[in-house]
Design an enzyme around this catalytic site. Structure first.
Site, mmCIF file in Angstrom:
data_model
loop_
_atom_site.group_PDB
_atom_site.id
_atom_site.type_symbol
_atom_site.label_atom_id
_atom_site.label_comp_id
_atom_site.label_asym_id
_atom_site.label_seq_id
_atom_site.Cartn_x
_atom_site.Cartn_y
_atom_site.Cartn_z
ATOM 1 N N ASP A 430 54.908 39.981 58.336
ATOM 2 C CA ASP A 430 54.001 38.870 58.582
ATOM 3 C C ASP A 430 52.680 39.175 58.918
ATOM 4 O O ASP A 430 52.396 40.196 59.602
ATOM 5 C CB ASP A 430 54.971 37.894 59.249
ATOM 6 C CG ASP A 430 54.528 36.419 59.091
ATOM 7 O OD1 ASP A 430 53.610 35.996 57.957
ATOM 8 O OD2 ASP A 430 54.757 35.649 59.879
ATOM 9 N N GLU A 433 47.443 40.288 56.637
ATOM 10 C CA GLU A 433 46.189 40.332 55.816
ATOM 11 C C GLU A 433 45.032 41.414 55.968
ATOM 12 O O GLU A 433 44.481 41.699 55.222
ATOM 13 C CB GLU A 433 45.734 38.873 55.674
ATOM 14 C CG GLU A 433 46.566 38.027 54.698
ATOM 15 C CD GLU A 433 47.870 37.574 55.715
ATOM 16 O OE1 GLU A 433 48.777 37.203 55.025
ATOM 17 O OE2 GLU A 433 47.561 37.487 56.989
ATOM 18 N N ASP A 505 53.068 29.782 53.817
ATOM 19 C CA ASP A 505 53.184 28.491 54.588
ATOM 20 C C ASP A 505 52.977 27.464 53.639
ATOM 21 O O ASP A 505 52.072 26.656 54.277
ATOM 22 C CB ASP A 505 52.352 28.673 55.672
ATOM 23 C CG ASP A 505 52.700 29.748 56.686
ATOM 24 O OD1 ASP A 505 53.742 30.266 56.482
ATOM 25 O OD2 ASP A 505 51.864 30.132 57.789
#
Length: 818
Positions: A430, A433, A505
């Site tokens: 998670d 990026e 999300d």
């Protein structure tokens, strides 16, 4: 641009106090100064490469010298695939998205080079490329039809701008993860992986996985364009100029690949370049239960027990940051999870695998050994001055491994040993990026942050890919007998070689439910076959009906996972009470019955690079209305899934592909091409099966029994279906059974052949015919009793022959589907 909303601020305060909001304020101001300085010191002047001054043929390519320095190279890799690249002597960046070694594809092909007063022409048996002396290029079919043309390219500092001619009446697909409909024509979209900030809906751009690859579809011939470039960029598909695709990159390699063919051929060739996914462990195709909020072992055991109580199968439980020690990487909170090893062993005996979350940001805390070791060995991304670049994330100030370095890559891979020693079977990457907390602006590291080979501007998009590559190495080195399961939020072209993904999300809404379909389809058309949404949406609380409809949809997507934010209500399959619990149980059990088919589709993805979830026009060009359908999809070749995407809807309309389609639930037939009406009671998702298909289904109560559902073909001829089996994990033997269905008048023959040495895993086969009356049957020449349109055999047959009454529909519908 990312702006921290009230929801995000609340989460930050909840996670670490008021300082977790103060840090982003300071960081946002500092980063803004860094990025401004970076832009001010970047050359913004535009300069054309100039005219072609010389051409040099070489085998299957030609090299061209350009007037303003550098060179152009046009190489036919195959008959239908061309690599076009521009180079400067001082420029080099690794091709991260490509496989290391391209395997030979097909027979040798000849490429000819000829010249005219205005251009040079390179031609293969399938494609023709003209290199104009002005520096422009054009791509043609052999008959001369123009597919697209590239205007003379323009350099802008370290970046460049390309403009392609776009023909009329085209559709555009791909580009990775997008919060839009399936067709991207008319949109201007960023190539910059980004965390949208805890919740997003339709129109949010960009998202977590940007892939600089797209497919242009038209009635005559489709083509694919792929830029091997991970720098920040932007692409306009006719948004400013309706007949132009404009491509801008701020840096990186100036190279693209051009491929022609139908969709299956395009995806095969693209994944030949960027890699195909390995076979996953079979359990990964089952149901996954997750939540940000499983705070301790007691709660996890309670959830697992409830699955047993309600007789709902589950294959994995995911642990969010609740299980970590102060959000530290590879750590466990021993107060909440004192015996994680024992818990993992208990769950594995029940067929449940533990998957744990892992963020790349390393807390900048002197008492944290991973941080100290990384600082000592200079393992982290730095500022321009050479100091570790810090940014606020969940633990507070964090530093970030520089995965562009091989030594960092290997160092990080070794850390997974701690997770494997605790019995963890999968990892969930998670915030990779990489994400950082900001008040406004871009939520990541500064553009001028330094990796080993240059600025973050050129390596941001590849960060998640390189982290997944390190994790994949960890599985290979530390658990060589097991297949990896890696779930990554971020990535770029090539991520499919190492990891699955999910759509992040997404908000809890009916619009987001529909959006999930086109997002997963475009990811598949971008070479990423394994994805799916958080069932019910990550943020917000779905109604019982929305949750159920989302669950029904997700049961036919590659990743089948429920997950939600910490401030949402519980969302296990039994959370909404009856009748929703029973309906949820039924659809999850159906997922497990379909595992033989899904596992075969996984083999297709691994072998051919095809997506598991495919658009309705996968092999079709008519009717053209199919290309506009983004609320239904094909699961492989055989099954058409038409989810319910409107509140209180109990029926829906659908444009069908050509041929006869059978309703999975009652065997009624529908005929395409054209529109049809489908009933959709609350407990059912509309499903259709293509005529001539053989659909394998397991009996989840009796695993030794297999159902082969035969869907009667209305036309004479033959069609082949395959079934792939192996141990479900590891790297042992396999078998591939091929079932050829032949229709000859009133007879159907099922002829089986096989490859591989893996033992046939079933002791009983029940063959069920749908769509026609079965009157007689023989198995390997021996007559066998027919009962309710099915036959039962205790051995794997070589040939099964049916005598049917083709004019009669089945009177006694068979619902033996488990």
């Amino acid at each position: 641009m990312q702006t921290m909303n009230l929801r995000g601020a609340k989460w930050l305060i909840w996670a670490g106090g008021i300082r977790n909001v103060v840090r982003p304020i300071w960081y946002t101001l500092w980063k803004a100064c860094q990025d401004l300085s970076f832009h001010l010191h970047t050359d913004q002047r535009e300069k054309e490469w100039g005219k072609v001054v010389e051409a040099r043929p070489k085998d299957k390519e030609a090299q061209f010298e350009l007037a303003n320095g550098g060179g152009l190279r046009v190489e036919f890799l195959t008959q239908d695939t061309v690599c076009v690249s521009w180079s400067r002597p001082d420029e080099y960046l690794p091709p991260y998205s490509l496989v290391e070694i391209l395997e030979a594809q097909g027979s040798d092909h000849e490429v000819t080079l000829s010249s005219d007063k205005d251009y040079w022409e390179l031609q293969s048996p399938k494609l023709k490329v003209l290199v104009h002396k002005s520096g422009a290029l054009s791509f043609h079919l052999l008959g001369g039809e123009l597919l697209t043309g590239l205007f003379p390219p323009v350099r802008k500092g370290t970046g460049f701008r390309h403009r392609f001619k776009l023909q009329r009446d085209v559709k555009v697909f791909g580009l990775g993860e997008r919060a839009f409909g399936l067709n991207l024509y008319g949109r201007s979209l960023w190539l910059w992986n980004r965390d949208p900030g805890g919740s997003y809906g339709f129109g949010e751009d960009p998202l977590y996985i940007c892939v600089p690859q797209w497919i242009v579809w038209n009635k005559r011939c489709s083509y694919l364009v792929f830029y091997d470039n991970c720098a920040r960029g932007k692409i306009s598909f006719g948004a400013a100029d309706s007949d132009v695709i404009e491509v801008k990159f701020e840096g990186g390699r100036e190279v693209f690949y051009f491929v022609i063919g139908d969709l299956p051929a395009l995806l095969m060739r693209y994944t030949w370049l960027t890699g195909r996914p390995p076979m996953p462990p079979k359990w990964a195709l089952g149901y996954h239960q997750s939540r940000w909020g499983y705070k301790d072992e007691t709660k996890v055991r309670e959830v697992a027990t409830q699955f047993e109580r309600f007789k709902i199968p589950v294959s994995a439980i995911h642990l969010d940051t609740d299980h970590t020690d102060r959000y530290r990487n590879f750590s466990v909170n021993r107060q909440r999870f004192p015996h994680l090893e024992k818990l993992a062993a208990e769950l594995r005996k029940k067929g449940i695998h533990l998957v744990t979350i892992l963020d790349p940001g390393v807390p900048a805390e002197k008492d944290f050994s991973l941080y100290r070791e990384g600082i000592q060995k200079s393992m982290f991304v730095t500022t321009k001055s050479g100091k570790p670049c810090r940014a606020p994330v969940w633990p507070g100030w964090c530093v970030f491994p520089d995965f562009t370095r091989l030594d960092v890559h290997n160092w990080w891979a070794k850390q997974y040993k701690k997770l494997f020693a605790m019995g963890i079977d999968g990892v969930w990457h998670d915030m990779n990026e990489p994400a950082a907390f900001v008040i406004w602006g871009d939520p990541t590291l500064p553009l001028r942050a330094q990796h080993s080979l240059g600025a973050h501007q050129c390596f941001h998009n590849v960060y998640g890919l390189l982290e997944a590559q390190a994790a994949f190495k960890a599985f290979q080195d530390l658990r060589p007998e097991k297949r990896p399961f890696i779930l990554s939020r971020s990535g770029c072209a090539g991520i499919q070689r190492y990891a699955w993904t999910w759509t992040g999300d997404v908000e809890s809404s009916w619009e987001a439910l529909r959006l999930s379909i086109s997002t997963v389809l475009n990811l598949g058309l971008s070479g990423i076959p394994y994805s799916g949404p958080d069932i019910g949406g990550f943020s917000g609380n779905p109604s019982p009906e929305l949750y159920l409809r989302w669950l029904q949809l997700a049961a036919f997507l590659p990743l089948f996972r429920t997950h939600s934010a910490a401030d949402t209500r519980e969302r296990e399959p039994w959370s909404f009470g009856e009748p929703y619990t029973s309906y949820a149980q039924e659809i999850i059990r159906m997922r497990y019955a379909l595992l033989p088919y899904l596992y075969t589709l996984a083999w297709e993805a691994s072998t051919y690079g095809w997506p598991i979830v495919r658009p309705l026009f996968w092999r079709e060009r008519v009717p053209e209305e199919l290309v506009e359908v983004d609320d239904a999809f094909l699961l492989g070749e055989a099954v058409l899934v038409a989810p319910v995407i409107r509140e209180r809807a109990r029926a829906r309309e659908l444009v069908l592909p050509a041929g006869t389609w059978y309703d999975f639930w009652d065997d009624s037939s529908k005929h395409g091409p054209g529109k049809t009406h489908l009933d959709a009671p609350l407990d059912r998702i509309p499903l259709l099966v293509r005529e001539g298909s053989i659909l394998p289904m397991a009996d989840i109560e009796r695993p030794e029994r297999m159902f082969l559902h035969i869907y009667y073909p209305r036309t004479l001829g033959s069609k082949e279906s395959v079934l792939y089996t192996d141990e479900g994990d590891g790297y042992g033997d396999f078998r591939l059974d091929k079932f050829k269905l032949v229709k000859k008048g009133g007879r159907l023959e099922i002829i089986r052949s096989s490859e591989g040495t893996h033992e046939w895993p079933y002791r009983q086969i029940i063959v069920v015919l749908h769509g026609a009356k079965l009157t007689k049957a023989t198995v390997d020449g021996i007559p066998i009793q027919v009962h309710k349109n099915k036959v039962d055999t205790d051995h794997l047959f070589s040939k099964c022959t049916f005598v049917v009454s083709s004019s009669e529909e089945v009177d006694d519908k068979c619902h033996t589907r488990t």
